[in-house]
Design a protein around this motif. Structure first.
Motif, PDB file in Angstrom:
ATOM      1  N   GLU A   1      24.399 105.627  52.160  1.00 18.43           N
ATOM      2  CA  GLU A   1      23.704 106.871  52.181  1.00 18.43           C
ATOM      3  C   GLU A   1      25.150 108.740  52.436  1.00 18.43           C
ATOM      4  OE1 GLU A   1      21.157 107.935  50.888  1.00 18.43           O
ATOM      5  OE2 GLU A   1      20.124 106.297  50.835  1.00 18.43           O
TER       6      GLU A   1
ATOM      7  N   ASN B   1      25.814 109.794  49.483  1.00 19.61           N
ATOM      8  CA  ASN B   1      24.401 110.782  48.090  1.00 19.61           C
ATOM      9  C   ASN B   1      25.027 111.829  47.796  1.00 19.61           C
ATOM     10  OD1 ASN B   1      24.182 112.429  50.180  1.00 19.61           O
ATOM     11  ND2 ASN B   1      22.393 111.065  51.017  1.00 19.61           N
ATOM     12  N   PRO B   2      24.607 112.866  47.084  1.00 20.61           N
ATOM     13  CA  PRO B   2      25.406 113.560  46.541  1.00 20.61           C
ATOM     14  C   PRO B   2      25.518 114.685  47.598  1.00 20.61           C
ATOM     15  CG  PRO B   2      23.776 112.656  44.554  1.00 20.61           C
ATOM     16  CD  PRO B   2      23.551 112.163  46.321  1.00 20.61           C
ATOM     17  N   GLU B   3      25.217 115.140  48.906  1.00 11.79           N
ATOM     18  CA  GLU B   3      25.058 115.882  49.471  1.00 11.79           C
ATOM     19  C   GLU B   3      25.890 115.628  50.764  1.00 11.79           C
ATOM     20  OE1 GLU B   3      21.196 114.605  49.900  1.00 11.79           O
ATOM     21  OE2 GLU B   3      21.728 115.365  47.839  1.00 11.79           O
ATOM     22  N   ASN B   4      26.086 114.271  50.645  1.00 12.56           N
ATOM     23  CA  ASN B   4      27.405 113.601  51.787  1.00 12.56           C
ATOM     24  C   ASN B   4      28.033 113.712  51.443  1.00 12.56           C
ATOM     25  OD1 ASN B   4      25.158 114.143  53.725  1.00 12.56           O
ATOM     26  ND2 ASN B   4      24.805 111.598  53.364  1.00 12.56           N
ATOM     27  N   THR B   5      28.752 112.875  50.021  1.00 13.27           N
ATOM     28  CA  THR B   5      29.841 113.794  49.604  1.00 13.27           C
ATOM     29  C   THR B   5      30.076 115.018  49.895  1.00 13.27           C
ATOM     30  OG1 THR B   5      29.385 111.861  47.941  1.00 13.27           O
ATOM     31  CG2 THR B   5      30.899 113.436  47.490  1.00 13.27           C
ATOM     32  N   GLU B   6      29.340 115.838  48.718  1.00 13.35           N
ATOM     33  CA  GLU B   6      30.133 117.042  48.802  1.00 13.35           C
ATOM     34  C   GLU B   6      30.831 117.208  50.325  1.00 13.35           C
ATOM     35  OE1 GLU B   6      31.451 120.319  47.310  1.00 13.35           O
ATOM     36  OE2 GLU B   6      29.910 118.756  46.189  1.00 13.35           O
ATOM     37  N   ARG B   7      29.420 117.688  51.093  1.00 14.99           N
ATOM     38  CA  ARG B   7      30.484 117.718  53.147  1.00 14.99           C
ATOM     39  C   ARG B   7      31.539 116.797  53.249  1.00 14.99           C
ATOM     40  NH1 ARG B   7      24.694 117.808  54.265  1.00 14.99           N
ATOM     41  NH2 ARG B   7      25.009 115.528  55.085  1.00 14.99           N
ATOM     42  N   ARG B   8      31.829 115.499  52.398  1.00 18.33           N
ATOM     43  CA  ARG B   8      33.051 114.867  53.382  1.00 18.33           C
ATOM     44  C   ARG B   8      34.347 115.593  53.031  1.00 18.33           C
ATOM     45  NH1 ARG B   8      34.961 111.106  50.586  1.00 18.33           N
ATOM     46  NH2 ARG B   8      32.926 111.115  49.234  1.00 18.33           N
TER      47      ARG B   8
END
Ligand code: HEM
Length: 484
Positions: free
Chosen positions: A402, A405-412
């Protein structure tokens, strides 16, 4: 003393960076005389004790370890950084100084010649070969005794090896099965990489007369003979094949930017740029760079699914939703419809990178945030530690697809994830590896539930060029009820 005088500039520049105390002549080389697992901890302690940019000496070689992601991105993309570091010499002793361990004009030429076969379009044309080899693997796996644990790498590495021979190297199935020494090479490759890594990290093995006295040297000599015979056989097949192909066809396909109609070996032969010994080494390099990496990543993925049943269930449902119950070929369109498989793949190459540590020679002084990397030093990067750095990854040692996932990728932090490296010397085979690994795993997981008698907590890994497990990839396969 003479050495100190000649290298006084380097010695002075080294003082910019913190690092552990050195011993005369050896520098910090003794730090790496330890068990493989200890080594991973030793490198981590460098960052913990000295920060983002640390210096250590491997004998006369000044290494500057950079762990700051933004700095890394700029440095790896820098053209002054496209010379591989001195430790690659020990790899070159086995595979030659070409596409994987070489630098400069020779490396650039080889990479340019081979490039068309690694593009997305060329890889699309390998779908049938990959699936055919996986079908043969499935037949073998179906024969495994029920409930018995086995090391799945040993089966998968045959599949990846034969897939490479039949795609990038252009051989038929029959030719592949009969290449001189292929099985011995497949089985002994992990041992040769252990020897190479031992030499990279143990100062006394870098002294040639000492190395020549070891059984490792005898093994390496024997392995090099295997490579020669293996490659000669492949080159013979491709030369015979090329005799029967029209000149127009050759010219047309040599010009193409992405193309699988000629094999990489054909391109090397037709280019006329490589002498015979170089051709032999490069033939083996094309083989080894792809079969081992793909087999390891596929095996890790299956092992992690065994250790994380809730992830496996999610992935199984996704695969079943796309492929249904039939054991049909997996296509590129199918793979595009498997986002969770993509996330799991990304998490695997985060935790278990194939190029765990990279080294580049600094050919001219390069300015960085906190000073400069002096010409003549080596920049060392530990992708393994970057990918587990708690500043960028929450609970870094945990397996969790997870994260991607797109949200976590964006935040990383984007530059904290470089599984295929970056810049002009990045991984040439990423599309090949991704597709082959996914094809293998999707078809196995569709038909079998994977479990293991061990758990993730038992997994012991170390760095040996790539990240390797100390206990293999032990899994049990149980046929799912719904599969035919
Ligand atoms: C599947 C997972 C894979 C990962 C994570 C991976 C990762 C990497 C990394 C980090 C490097 C840089 C090494 C260095 O600078 O020392 C590299 C280089 C390379 N990889 Fe991969 N690799 C993978 C699979 C493959 C496959 C399947 C192939 C071939 C089909 C391949 C071919 C190469 C080649 C030729 C290079 C040398 C590139 C150069 O120096 O110009 N790799 N790979």
């Amino acid at each position: 003393l003479r050495w100190r005088h000649q290298h006084r500039g380097l010695l002075k520049a080294a003082q910019q960076f913190p690092g552990p105390k050195t011993l005369p002549g050896l520098g910090n080389a003794m730090t790496f005389i330890c068990t493989p697992e200890e080594m991973v901890k030793q490198i981590k302690s460098l960052f913990v004790n000295y920060g983002d940019i640390v210096r250590f000496w491997l004998g006369p070689d000044l290494n500057i370890v950079v762990a700051c992601p933004d700095e890394l991105k700029i440095l790896l993309s820098n053209s002054k950084m496209s010379v591989k570091g001195p430790q690659y010499k020990y790899m070159a002793d086995v595979i030659g100084g070409g596409i994987l361990s070489g630098s400069g004009p020779e490396w650039r030429k080889h990479r340019k010649i081979a490039n068309p076969n690694y593009g997305k379009r060329a890889i699309e044309s390998y779908t049938h070969v990959f699936n055919h080899e996986v079908s043969l693997l499935m037949e073998e796996l179906r024969k495994k005794p029920h409930d018995q644990q086995f090391d799945i790498y040993k089966d998968i590495v045959n599949t990846t090896s034969y897939s490479v021979c039949r795609s990038l190297m252009g051989l038929t199935k029959e030719q592949t099965m009969n290449i001189t020494g292929i099985q011995e090479i497949i089985e002994e490759t992990p041992s040769i990489y252990e020897i190479v890594f031992d030499r990279m990290t143990k100062w006394y093995l870098q002294i040639d007369p000492v190395f020549w006295l070891t059984s490792q040297y005898q093994f390496q000599r024997r392995f090099n003979k295997l490579i020669t015979n293996f490659s000669k056989d492949i080159l013979k097949h491709r030369r015979e094949h090329l005799k029967n192909i029209g000149e127009d066809f050759k010219l047309e396909h040599m010009e193409m930017k992405e193309d699988g109609m000629l094999s990489v070996i054909d391109r090397f032969i037709l280019s006329g740029e490589l002498d015979e010994p170089t051709l032999e080494k490069e033939t083996f390099t094309i083989f080894t760079s792809s079969q081992e990496a793909s087999a390891k990543i596929a095996s890790y993925l299956l092992l992690m699914m065994a250790y994380h049943p809730h992830c496996q269930e999610k992935l199984y449902n996704e695969i079943k939703g796309v492929l249904g119950d039939s054991d049909r070929d997996v296509t590129d369109d199918d793979l595009k419809r498997m986002p969770y498989l993509e996330m799991a793949f990304k998490e695997i190459v985060r935790l278990f990178p194939i190029g765990a540590m990279l080294q580049r020679t600094v050919t001219e002084d390069i300015a960085i945030r906190s000073g400069y990397l002096p010409a003549g030093s080596s920049m060392t990067i530990s992708i393994f530690h970057l990918h587990r750095d708690p500043r960028f990854w929450e609970n870094p040692d945990a397996f969790d697809p997870e994260r991607f996932n797109p949200e976590n990728t964006e935040r990383r932090h984007h530059n904290a994830y470089i599984p295929f490296s970056l810049g002009p010397m990045d991984c040439l085979g990423r599309y090949f590896g991704i597709k082959l690994v996914k094809t293998i795993c999707a078809r196995i997981l569709r038909e079998f539930e994977v479990t293991s008698q061990s758990s993730y907590e038992d997994l012991r890994v170390t760095i040996c060029i790539s990240v390797v497990t100390l206990g293999g990839y032990p899994v049990i396969l149980k046929k799912r009820n719904s599969t035919k």
